[in-house]
Design an enzyme around this catalytic site. Structure first.
Site, short mmCIF file in Angstrom:
data_model
loop_
_atom_site.label_atom_id
_atom_site.label_comp_id
_atom_site.label_asym_id
_atom_site.label_seq_id
_atom_site.Cartn_x
_atom_site.Cartn_y
_atom_site.Cartn_z
N SER A 155 0.84 -1.20 0.00
CA SER A 155 0.00 0.00 0.00
C SER A 155 0.88 1.25 0.00
O SER A 155 1.85 1.33 0.77
CB SER A 155 -0.90 0.03 1.25
OG SER A 155 -1.56 1.27 1.32
N ARG A 192 -16.65 0.20 -2.83
CA ARG A 192 -16.45 0.20 -4.29
C ARG A 192 -17.00 -1.07 -4.95
O ARG A 192 -17.31 -1.07 -6.13
CB ARG A 192 -14.97 0.44 -4.64
CG ARG A 192 -14.49 1.80 -4.12
CD ARG A 192 -13.25 2.30 -4.79
NE ARG A 192 -12.59 3.28 -3.93
CZ ARG A 192 -12.92 4.57 -3.83
NH1 ARG A 192 -13.89 5.06 -4.55
NH2 ARG A 192 -12.26 5.38 -3.01
N GLU A 214 -7.52 2.61 -6.91
CA GLU A 214 -8.89 2.53 -6.38
C GLU A 214 -9.95 2.74 -7.47
O GLU A 214 -11.14 2.61 -7.19
CB GLU A 214 -9.08 3.52 -5.23
CG GLU A 214 -8.98 4.97 -5.67
CD GLU A 214 -9.09 5.96 -4.52
OE1 GLU A 214 -9.09 5.56 -3.36
OE2 GLU A 214 -9.17 7.17 -4.82
N HIS A 241 -7.23 -4.52 0.21
CA HIS A 241 -8.12 -3.37 0.39
C HIS A 241 -9.28 -3.75 1.31
O HIS A 241 -9.12 -4.65 2.14
CB HIS A 241 -8.59 -2.86 -0.98
CG HIS A 241 -7.59 -1.91 -1.62
ND1 HIS A 241 -7.80 -1.30 -2.84
CD2 HIS A 241 -6.39 -1.45 -1.18
CE1 HIS A 241 -6.77 -0.51 -3.12
NE2 HIS A 241 -5.91 -0.59 -2.14
O1 LIG Z 1 -3.62 7.48 0.64
C1 LIG Z 1 -4.79 7.37 0.28
O2 LIG Z 1 -5.66 8.23 0.53
C2 LIG Z 1 -5.19 6.18 -0.49
C3 LIG Z 1 -4.22 5.42 -1.10
C4 LIG Z 1 -4.55 4.24 -1.93
O3 LIG Z 1 -4.25 3.10 -1.15
P1 LIG Z 1 -3.35 1.87 -1.72
O4 LIG Z 1 -1.99 2.39 -1.94
O5 LIG Z 1 -3.44 0.87 -0.64
O6 LIG Z 1 -4.03 1.46 -2.99
C5 LIG Z 1 -6.01 4.22 -2.32
O7 LIG Z 1 -6.34 3.00 -2.95
C6 LIG Z 1 -6.89 4.48 -1.12
O8 LIG Z 1 -8.24 4.42 -1.47
C7 LIG Z 1 -6.62 5.86 -0.58
C1 LIG Z 2 -8.73 1.29 -0.74
C2 LIG Z 2 -9.62 2.19 -0.32
O1 LIG Z 2 -9.74 2.70 0.92
P1 LIG Z 2 -8.76 2.80 2.18
O2 LIG Z 2 -8.47 4.25 2.37
O3 LIG Z 2 -9.56 2.23 3.31
O4 LIG Z 2 -7.51 2.00 1.89
C3 LIG Z 2 -10.63 2.75 -1.26
O5 LIG Z 2 -11.34 3.69 -0.86
O6 LIG Z 2 -10.76 2.26 -2.40
#
Ligand SMILES: O=C(O)C1=C[C@@H](OP(=O)(O)O)[C@@H](O)[C@H](O)C1
Ligand SMILES: C=C(OP(=O)(O)O)C(=O)O
EC number: 2.5.1.19
Length: 441
Positions: free
Chosen positions: A184, A398, A326, A353
Site C-alpha cells: 500500500s 467500491r 482505487e 483493500h
Molecule cells: O492514501 C490514500 O488516501 C489512499 C491510497 C490508496 O491506497 P493503496 O496504496 O493501498 O491502494 C487508495 O487506494 C486508497 O483508497 C486511498
Molecule cells: C482502498 C480504499 O480505501 P482505504 O483508504 O480504506 O484503503 C478505497 O477507498 O478504495
C-alpha cells in the site's frame, strides 16, 4: 408457505435501478476522502487553527475526526460561506500535553489505520488502535515495523495486524526508515505526513516490489508542500522530509474524483450524458484519469468551465489498463458490460483493500453469468455478465457501487448491503436513484 418467506438476504438487498432510456444527469459529488483525511491530519499538527471548506463527511472522515479528537485536537463544524454545506475548524493538538491511555477506532479506513499511528508517535500517550473485524486482516506490518525501528514500544498480539498499542513519550529522533510499501502507498504517505516533526526530519526508502498507487504519494507530497513542509525526492523510491512545521491553512477541498467514477461510468453503462461540476483543472487525484479511461472504453468526454461531461454511445469497449488503483472496481464493472476483454494489471495489492477485491470481482462477475479470472497482479474479464442476481459487496463501498453500475444495464441486480457506501459517500443510494430516474428507471 415457503415461497412467501423472505430470506434475510432478500430483505436487505437493494434492487439496483435499471435505466431503460438514455440518462441525462448533473451530479454533485462529495469531497475527496484522501484529501480530507490528509488535511485533517496536517491541521491537527499545524501551528494554529485551520479551516477545511466543504470537506467530505462520511464514515472514513468521521473516523479520522474522532481519532484526532481523542488525541487532543479540537474540531468544530461551521456553516460554509454560501450556507450550502459545512466547514470544519481545527484547533491543533497540544503536543506537550500528557494524554495517558486512549483508544482509536479505525473502522475500515486505511487512511486512519495507516496515518494515525505515526501521529501517535509524536505525542506523550499510549494509544490502542483497533477497527472492524474486516480491518483486522488488512496489512499493517510495515507501520508496526517502522514504529519499532524508530524506538517506540508497540504491543501487537498478532504480528503486524490490528489491534495494537503504541506507547510514546512524544519525542522521536527520526533519521531513516526503510519501508516495504509494496502492499500500500499509505505505508509511505503515513510517514511523509509526520516526518517534519522528528528532530532530524525523516529519510524514507521503499524496499521490496514496486510501490502501488503512486498518485496518492504525489498527493501527499503536494499537500505537504502547500502547508510549508519541505519534501525532496532524491531518487526513485526515496523521500526526504526536512524538519520543520506545518503552517495553519484554509482550504477548499476538491470533489472526490474516484467517487465521481461510478456516475461517469453510468453514461457508458446506460448510454446518455453525465456532467460533474467542480472538476478541478489541476489535481493530484488518480481520478484525473477518468477522461482518458472512459474515452478508451467508448465514451466522448469534454471539459468546459470546470464541468466534466461524459457521453456514452451504446457500446462499451474492453480495456487493457495498468495501475488503476482505487478506480479498478469501477473499471471492472464497465468491463463486465463490455463487448471485448478487459485486463487490469498492477493492482495485486487490491487483495489487501476493504476486501480481497480481485477475488470479489471475479466471484460476482461469474455469479451474474460473466467470465473472469484472477491474474497474479490483476484481473481479466473475458465475457460480459448476462443476468441479474445478488451482487455481494463484502463491506466494500467500491464493490457496492460496481454492482450498481452493472444493475443500470442488467435487469434484476440486487446489491447486498448498499449502506456500505457510507464509507465515503453516505448519500450514494439516493444520488444513484436520481441519476437512474433520468433514464426512466
Ligand atoms: O492514501 C490514500 O488516501 C489512499 C491510497 C490508496 O491506497 P493503496 O496504496 O493501498 O491502494 C487508495 O487506494 C486508497 O483508497 C486511498
Ligand atoms: C482502498 C480504499 O480505501 P482505504 O483508504 O480504506 O484503503 C478505497 O477507498 O478504495
Amino acid at each position: 408457505m415457503g415461497s412467501s418467506i423472505l430470506t434475510p438476504e432478500s430483505t436487505s438487498d437493494w434492487l439496483a435501478p435499471r435505466a431503460h432510456g438514455l440518462i441525462d444527469a448533473t451530479v454533485q459529488v462529495p469531497a475527496s476522502k484522501s484529501l480530507t483525511n490528509r488535511y485533517l491530519v496536517l491541521a491537527a499538527l499545524a501551528d494554529g487553527p485551520s479551516r477545511l471548506r466543504k470537506p467530505l463527511r462520511s464514515r472514513d472522515s468521521d473516523l479520522m475526526i474522532e481519532a484526532l479528537r481523542v488525541l487532543g485536537a479540537g474540531i468544530d463544524e461551521l456553516d460554509s460561506d454560501d450556507g450550502a454545506g459545512q466547514d470544519l475548524l481545527i484547533t491543533p493538538i497540544d503536543r506537550s500535553a500528557v494524554r495517558g491511555e486512549v483508544t482509536v477506532d479505525c473502522g475500515l479506513a486505511g487512511t486512519v489505520m495507516r496515518f494515525v499511528p505515526p501521529l501517535a508517535a509524536l505525542l506523550n500517550a499510549t494509544v490502542l488502535f483497533d477497527g472492524d473485524p474486516a480491518a483486522r486482516v488488512r496489512p499493517m506490518a510495515p507501520v508496526v515495523t517502522a514504529l519499532k525501528d524508530l524506538g517506540l514500544h508497540v504491543q501487537d498480539e498478532e504480528a503486524g495486524l490490528l489491534p495494537f498499542t503504541v506507547a510514546s513519550t512524544g519525542s522521536v529522533a527520526g533519521a531513516g526508515l526503510r519501508v516495504d510499501s509494496s502492499g500500500s502507498s499509505q505505508f509511505i504517505s503515513a510517514w511523509l505526513l509526520v516526518g517534519a516533526f522528528f528532530e532530524q526530519g525523516l529519510r524514507i526508502e521503499h524496499v521490496g516490489n514496486s510501490v502501488p498507487s503512486l498518485d496518492h504519494i504525489h498527493m501527499t507530497i503536494a499537500t505537504l508542500r502547500e502547508v510549508g513542509v519541505q519534501v525532496d525526492e532524491p531518487a526513485p523510491n526515496q523521500w526526504l522530509v526536512h524538519p520543520g512545521s506545518v503552517r495553519a491553512f484554509d482550504v477548499a477541498v476538491e470533489r472526490d474524483l474516484s467517487n465521481a467514477g461510478p456516475f461517469l461510468a453510468a453514461a457508458l453503462a446506460a448510454g446518455g450524458t453525465v456532467r460533474v461540476p467542480d472538476w478541478p483543472a489541476q489535481t493530484t487525484q488518480v481520478g484525473a484519469r477518468w477522461p482518458e479511461i472512459l474515452t478508451r472504453m467508448g465514451a466522448t468526454t469534454s471539459y468546459d468551465d470546470g464541468v466534466l461531461t461524459v457521453k456514452g454511445h451504446g457500446t462499451i469497449k474492453g480495456i487493457d489498463l495498468a495501475d488503476a488503483s482505487e478506480l479498478a472496481p469501477t473499471v471492472a464493472a464497465l468491463g463486465a458490460l463490455a463487448s471485448s476483454e478487459t485486463r487490469l494489471t498492477g493492482i495485486g495489492h487490491l487483495r489487501g483493500h476493504e476486501t480481497d477485491r480481485l477475488a470479489a470481482l471475479v466471484a460476482e462477475i461469474k455469479a451474474l453469468g460473466g467470465d473472469a479470472e484472477e491474474l497474479a497482479d490483476g484481473i481479466l474479464i473475458r465475457r460480459p455478465v448476462d443476468r441479474g442476481g445478488v451482487f455481494h459487496s463484502y463491506e466494500d463501498h467500491r464493490m457496492a457501487t460496481a454492482g450498481a453500475i452493472i444493475g443500470l444495464a442488467v435487469d434484476g441486480v440486487r446489491v447486498e448491503d448498499i449502506g456500505t457506501t457510507a464509507k465515503t459517500m453516505p448519500d450514494f443510494p439516493g444520488m444513484w436513484q436520481e441519476l437512474a430516474a433520468t433514464g426512466g428507471a
